[in-house]
Write a protein that holds these residues in place. Structure first.
Motif, PDB file in Angstrom:
ATOM      1  N   ALA A 113      -6.884   1.072   6.270  1.00 45.14           N
ATOM      2  CA  ALA A 113      -6.490   1.575   5.158  1.00 45.14           C
ATOM      3  C   ALA A 113      -7.394   1.235   4.150  1.00 45.14           C
ATOM      4  O   ALA A 113      -7.663   1.896   2.973  1.00 45.14           O
ATOM      5  CB  ALA A 113      -5.120   0.887   4.796  1.00 45.14           C
ATOM      6  N   GLU A 162      -0.871   1.319   1.227  1.00 46.48           N
ATOM      7  CA  GLU A 162      -1.285   2.508   1.335  1.00 46.48           C
ATOM      8  C   GLU A 162      -0.910   3.411  -0.002  1.00 46.48           C
ATOM      9  O   GLU A 162      -1.887   3.898  -0.570  1.00 46.48           O
ATOM     10  CB  GLU A 162      -0.796   3.191   2.702  1.00 46.48           C
ATOM     11  N   GLU A 163       0.343   3.151  -0.620  1.00 45.92           N
ATOM     12  CA  GLU A 163       0.930   3.894  -1.681  1.00 45.92           C
ATOM     13  C   GLU A 163       0.326   3.164  -2.963  1.00 45.92           C
ATOM     14  O   GLU A 163       0.448   3.835  -4.056  1.00 45.92           O
ATOM     15  CB  GLU A 163       2.354   3.803  -1.402  1.00 45.92           C
ATOM     16  N   ARG A 184       2.804  -2.093   5.244  1.00 46.34           N
ATOM     17  CA  ARG A 184       1.835  -1.188   4.966  1.00 46.34           C
ATOM     18  C   ARG A 184       1.907   0.080   4.024  1.00 46.34           C
ATOM     19  O   ARG A 184       1.001   0.439   3.488  1.00 46.34           O
ATOM     20  CB  ARG A 184       1.575  -0.411   6.488  1.00 46.34           C
TER      21      ARG A 184
END
Lengths: 342, 227
Positions: free
Chosen positions: A243, A210-211, A206
């Motif tokens: 996301a 996300e990043e 994840r």
């Protein structure tokens, strides 16, 4: 209603005569035109001829441009192998290291012959059917493309252990994907379908999504000339949908087989279209009755969902699939609509 | 000792490659490199495997980080034993033959399996990508392997494993040679194991060594039953 009208209505949440049906029949068109799959996946006229045959045989509500992601990678130098019963697959990535990938020049979307095949196929499909049937332009996004160029291991290695270089790569693939996806729109693609064969919960964390992935996809999609559909590509996607929910230009998501539409809807909100989720590659292993029954359950589940398209999920419907199995999806959608009218 | 194992489990699951290597070096400075694999790495992998067995969301990235650390540790152990002129204990289990089935070229999962098998003491013959059924069986017979591990990522290639099942059976080797199958598609569609004639599968690479322990025993039991 024509498929294009049905598609527009579902996007807008308006009433439709029946639920639209999306059939991933990129590969299946080859069954109608004969010849080798090598020819089918290198000759745009042949490919478009196959898709016209698909329209005549099944009248799907969406047509797909060549669904062969490794072929897109081959424009960068990756080596693909052609098979007798499945789309071409990657046998050797274009480069062996992230460092090497930063040194090679991206292919020119206007002149590269391999990319020209995709463009011409869409142009021909749009000329023949574009006013009536939405055309999905299949394209890798900036997070997926490096997996084709470096291999899954090389790209994972960069993302996990050399983040600075991974971000440099993403700058290159983002710029390329914007040019490439917009080129497909210019040829007549109604929307872009971009898979998450790499950027899914079975491959990445994840944190990576996300990043790293979401910022790259945001930068890419916000520069596009049309909408995008995110395709699970054969891997579960739902756990990352929250996301992806705020990505710009994304009008829909194709869920993998067995994923819950209700859970997905909670994560993405009311507006985005949900598509699926009858497994395409194994469709032919079921009877038409069983497929109709599966479809009916999905349609019942989505009865009050104005933004739903019944369809196959995963990779292409297999070449050996009996036509009656494919027709079963549309029959189910028609029957469900007729019952509702009574 | 258990505390040390738990500390390393935490470092590896955090993806801390440098920290893991430093921990192994420190541990080996006290206990010796000769014990690293048996007393540290194998129990740690068992613990991680047990955690992953009940976790539904293990991803390839986590498996990859763990495998890279294990691979580095194995290299370090071999180098140290060579430097200290100690004989390598060599593999104690197997042999086993692994490869991606005909037309499948997704190598990473198979590579991770190879790393975890070697770390667990298996002698591994990795045939690479796109391996024909005939080649799998030929090499298994050549080395006396009781297990063939066939990997496939997608449904379209997974169904080719059925031909390997037929090849094993056709040569009268059913029971003697056990067929382990694996890859992303088998995790998503467990019923596919039976469809292609697999004798067993594992949800991820780190769970393959215990699977092969069971299949090896099944092969021996089969042969004892025949004699």
């Amino acid at each position: 209603m024509k498929p294009m009208e049905r598609f527009a209505a579902v996007l807008a949440g308006d009433t439709v005569d029946r639920c639209p049906v999306s059939l991933t029949l990129s590969l299946y068109g080859a069954r109608f035109v004969g010849g080798s799959l090598r020819e089918y996946y290198t000759n745009a006229a042949r490919y478009a001829e196959g898709q016209t045959a698909v329209v005549e045989a099944f009248a799907p509500d969406i047509l797909f441009s060549p669904f062969s992601l490794p072929l897109e990678g081959s424009a960068w130098g990756s080596e693909v192998r052609f098979f007798d019963h499945q789309p071409p697959n990657l046998v050797r990535p274009a480069v062996s290291s992230a460092e090497e990938l930063l040194r090679i020049a991206p292919p020119d979307v206007n002149v590269h012959p391999q990319l020209g095949f995709f463009r011409e196929a869409i142009r021909r499909m749009a000329q023949a059917h574009g006013t009536d049937v939405p055309i999905a332009g299949v394209a890798l996004n900036p997070m997926e493309l490096p997996a084709m160029l470096l291999g899954i291991e090389g790209w994972l290695n960069a993302l996990l252990f050399d983040e600075a270089r991974a971000r440099e790569i993403l700058k290159i693939t983002t710029a390329f994907c914007v040019r490439w996806m917009n080129a497909l729109f210019s040829e007549g693609a109604t929307f872009i379908v971009t898979p998450t064969n790499f950027t899914n919960p079975s491959i990445v964390t994840r944190a990576i999504v996300e990043e790293i992935a979401v910022p790259a996809l945001t930068e890419t999609f916000q520069q596009l000339d049309g909408p995008v559909v995110v395709h699970s590509g054969g891997s579960p996607l739902s756990r990352f949908l929250d996301a992806f929910a705020s990505l710009p230009q994304v009008g829909g998501f194709v869920l993998n087989a067995n994923e819950s539409f209700a859970e997905a809807r909670e994560k993405i909100g009311a507006q985005a279209v949900l598509v699926g989720n009858i497994d395409g590659p194994s469709l032919g292993t079921h009877t038409p009755d069983a497929i109709r029954s599966q479809c009916r359950a999905l349609l019942e589940d989505r009865r009050d969902d104005a933004h739903f398209i019944l369809g196959t999920s995963g990779a292409d419907v297999a070449l050996a699939t009996p036509p009656e199995c494919i027709r079963a999806l549309k029959h189910a959608a028609q029957a469900f609509a007729e019952e509702a009218d009574v | 000792m258990v505390d040390a194992q738990q500390q390393l489990v935490s470092l590896m699951l955090d993806g801390d490659r440098m920290g893991s290597m430093q921990f192994v070096d420190d541990w080996a400075a006290i206990h010796g490199f000769g014990l690293v694999m048996t007393d540290l790495i194998e129990p740690v992998l068992t613990e991680i495997g047990a955690r992953w067995a009940v976790k539904t969301d293990v991803n390839l990235a986590e498996g990859y980080v763990t495998a890279k650390i294990v691979e580095e540790v194995m290299t370090r152990v071999i180098d140290e034993q060579s430097r200290q002129q100690q004989p390598s204990p060599g593999p104690g289990k197997g042999p086993v033959v692994i490869g991606n089935i005909e037309e499948d070229c997704h190598a990473l999962g198979r590579k991770l399996v190879g790393i975890f098998l070697k770390a667990s003491g298996w002698e591994v013959h990795d045939l690479g990508n796109d391996v024909t059924p005939e080649r799998f069986v030929e090499v298994a017979v050549q080395y006396g392997a009781r297990i063939i591990g066939a990997s496939a990522m997608m449904y379209t290639t997974a169904v080719n494993i059925r031909k390997l099942r037929d090849e094993i059976d056709g040569q009268g080797l059913r029971g003697r040679i056990q067929l382990a199958v694996g890859g992303a598609v088998f995790v998503q569609r467990p019923e596919l194991v039976d469809e292609v004639g697999g004798d067993g599968t594992a949800r991820n690479a780190i769970l393959v060594p215990p699977l092969l322990d069971r299949l090896w025993s099944a092969s021996e039991t089969y042969e004892r039953g025949r004699s």
